[in-house]
Design an enzyme around this catalytic site. Structure first.
Site, short mmCIF file in Angstrom:
data_model
loop_
_atom_site.label_atom_id
_atom_site.label_comp_id
_atom_site.label_asym_id
_atom_site.label_seq_id
_atom_site.Cartn_x
_atom_site.Cartn_y
_atom_site.Cartn_z
N CYS A 1 -4.91 9.62 -3.39
CA CYS A 1 -4.22 8.68 -2.51
C CYS A 1 -2.77 8.50 -2.92
O CYS A 1 -1.92 8.23 -2.08
CB CYS A 1 -4.91 7.32 -2.53
SG CYS A 1 -6.60 7.34 -1.94
N ARG B 1 -9.89 5.70 10.40
CA ARG B 1 -8.44 5.52 10.49
C ARG B 1 -7.79 6.47 11.49
O ARG B 1 -6.99 6.03 12.31
CB ARG B 1 -7.80 5.71 9.11
CG ARG B 1 -8.30 4.73 8.05
CD ARG B 1 -7.94 3.29 8.39
NE ARG B 1 -8.38 2.36 7.37
CZ ARG B 1 -7.70 2.06 6.27
NH1 ARG B 1 -6.54 2.63 6.03
NH2 ARG B 1 -8.17 1.19 5.41
N ARG C 1 0.34 -1.70 7.61
CA ARG C 1 0.89 -0.46 7.02
C ARG C 1 1.80 0.30 7.99
O ARG C 1 2.40 1.31 7.58
CB ARG C 1 -0.25 0.45 6.55
CG ARG C 1 -1.09 -0.13 5.41
CD ARG C 1 -1.90 0.95 4.69
NE ARG C 1 -1.06 1.88 3.95
CZ ARG C 1 -1.53 2.96 3.31
NH1 ARG C 1 -2.83 3.23 3.33
NH2 ARG C 1 -0.71 3.78 2.66
N HIS D 1 -11.39 7.24 4.29
CA HIS D 1 -10.44 8.35 4.44
C HIS D 1 -11.15 9.61 3.92
O HIS D 1 -11.93 9.53 2.96
CB HIS D 1 -9.19 8.16 3.56
CG HIS D 1 -8.11 7.31 4.16
ND1 HIS D 1 -7.38 6.41 3.40
CD2 HIS D 1 -7.61 7.24 5.42
CE1 HIS D 1 -6.48 5.81 4.17
NE2 HIS D 1 -6.60 6.30 5.40
N ASP E 1 0.81 -1.22 0.00
CA ASP E 1 0.00 0.00 0.00
C ASP E 1 0.84 1.27 0.00
O ASP E 1 0.31 2.38 0.07
CB ASP E 1 -0.93 0.02 1.23
CG ASP E 1 -2.23 -0.75 0.99
OD1 ASP E 1 -2.59 -0.97 -0.18
OD2 ASP E 1 -2.87 -1.13 1.98
#
Ligand code: ARG
Length: 279
Positions: free
Chosen positions: A272, A149, A104, A178, A79
């Site tokens: 992103c 998140r 992550r 997000h 990611d």
């Protein structure tokens, strides 16, 4: 390269601001775990296609005169291509990311170290936050999301680190986990967003602050049409988000469509893949 935009009476002349961004090539991209509803590890991904699509985004930025920095992709961090999550950079300071999911977490220090080598003052975070995925600067104000998140404590930390007003918003739809999947910044005062992604208090706040905002349809939000990058004149965005594109063009911006279908399999789009670097 010079781009001329026909200015109709309905559209206002938009001025491109100089921009500098950080990106990460999807060398190790795949979907091997599931931390958002877009990800299906049982379905195959095509790394070469992901890289070719990512390259079209990189080239689009370069053609627009945007300054693009690169961070080396690390094996085992599929990611990492979603650079927006690597931190939040403003006033020469890099506020570090602290990822919610263990998969992550190593990205946090990797990005912060790299931002330091680029000359930014590193500020490691005490609170869980996923950088520009959840924090977006509009003019002098930082819009900050919680819900999936980033924690609300990070919003207070942000306000302290940057001495700016931080507006806390709450995301409620897991597909828009997000902030940058549900809200786009077009210039210092113009935003576009998908109201249904936010709780009622956040919707009220957005309406009050941005009465002229573009409201995206569910269809356009669902192809991550809001996950875009704007220099104040040119708007690089998912070519699939047709209605949203038309509305943005009608406001006098010039949209540039790209297709990042392969990166969508990880739950990310244009924004992103882009971390803005502000000195
Ligand atoms: N698979 C990544 C995750 O779920 C996608 C991140 C998308 N990035 C973003 N800025 N919305 O964390």
């Amino acid at each position: 390269m010079t781009i001329t935009v026909p200015v109709t009476s309905a559209s206002k002349e938009r001025v491109a601001q100089p921009k500098r961004v950080l990106m990460c090539r999807p060398t190790h991209f795949t979907v091997s775990y599931r931390i958002n509803p877009w990800m299906f590890p049982e379905n195959p991904t095509d790394q070469r296609l992901a890289e070719a699509q990512w390259q079209t985004l990189y080239d689009a930025y370069r053609d627009l005169g945007i300054d693009v920095e690169l961070i080396d992709p690390l094996p085992g961090l599929p990611d990492m291509v979603y650079a927006a999550n690597g931190g939040f950079v403003l006033d020469g300071i890099a506020y570090g990311a602290r990822f919610r999911y263990p998969e992550r977490q190593p990205e946090g220090p990797a990005y912060l170290d790299h931002l330091e080598t680029l000359g930014f003052t590193p500020r490691p975070a005490a609170s869980l936050n996923e950088g520009e995925g959840d924090f977006l600067l509009v003019g002098d104000v930082i819009l900050a999301a919680s819900g999936f998140r980033s924690d609300e404590e990070a919003h207070a930390e942000l306000a302290k680190v940057f001495g700016r007003e931080v507006v806390s918003l709450r995301l409620i739809n897991p597909s828009f986990y997000h902030l940058d999947t549900a809200l786009a910044v077009l210039d210092d005062e113009t935003i576009a967003y998908f109201p249904e992604a936010f709780d009622e208090a956040s919707r009220d706040e957005l309406e009050r602050r941005f009465p002229d905002a573009i409201r995206a349809t569910e269809e356009d939000a669902a192809v991550l049409g809001l996950n875009l990058f704007s220099d104040g004149r040119h708007v690089v965005m998912a070519e699939q988000a047709g209605t949203l594109r038309q509305e943005i063009d009608a406001r006098g911006f010039q949209t540039v469509g790209v297709n990042l279908s392969e990166l969508l399999l990880g739950g990310g789009g244009v924004k992103c893949c882009t971390l803005e670097l502000r000195s």
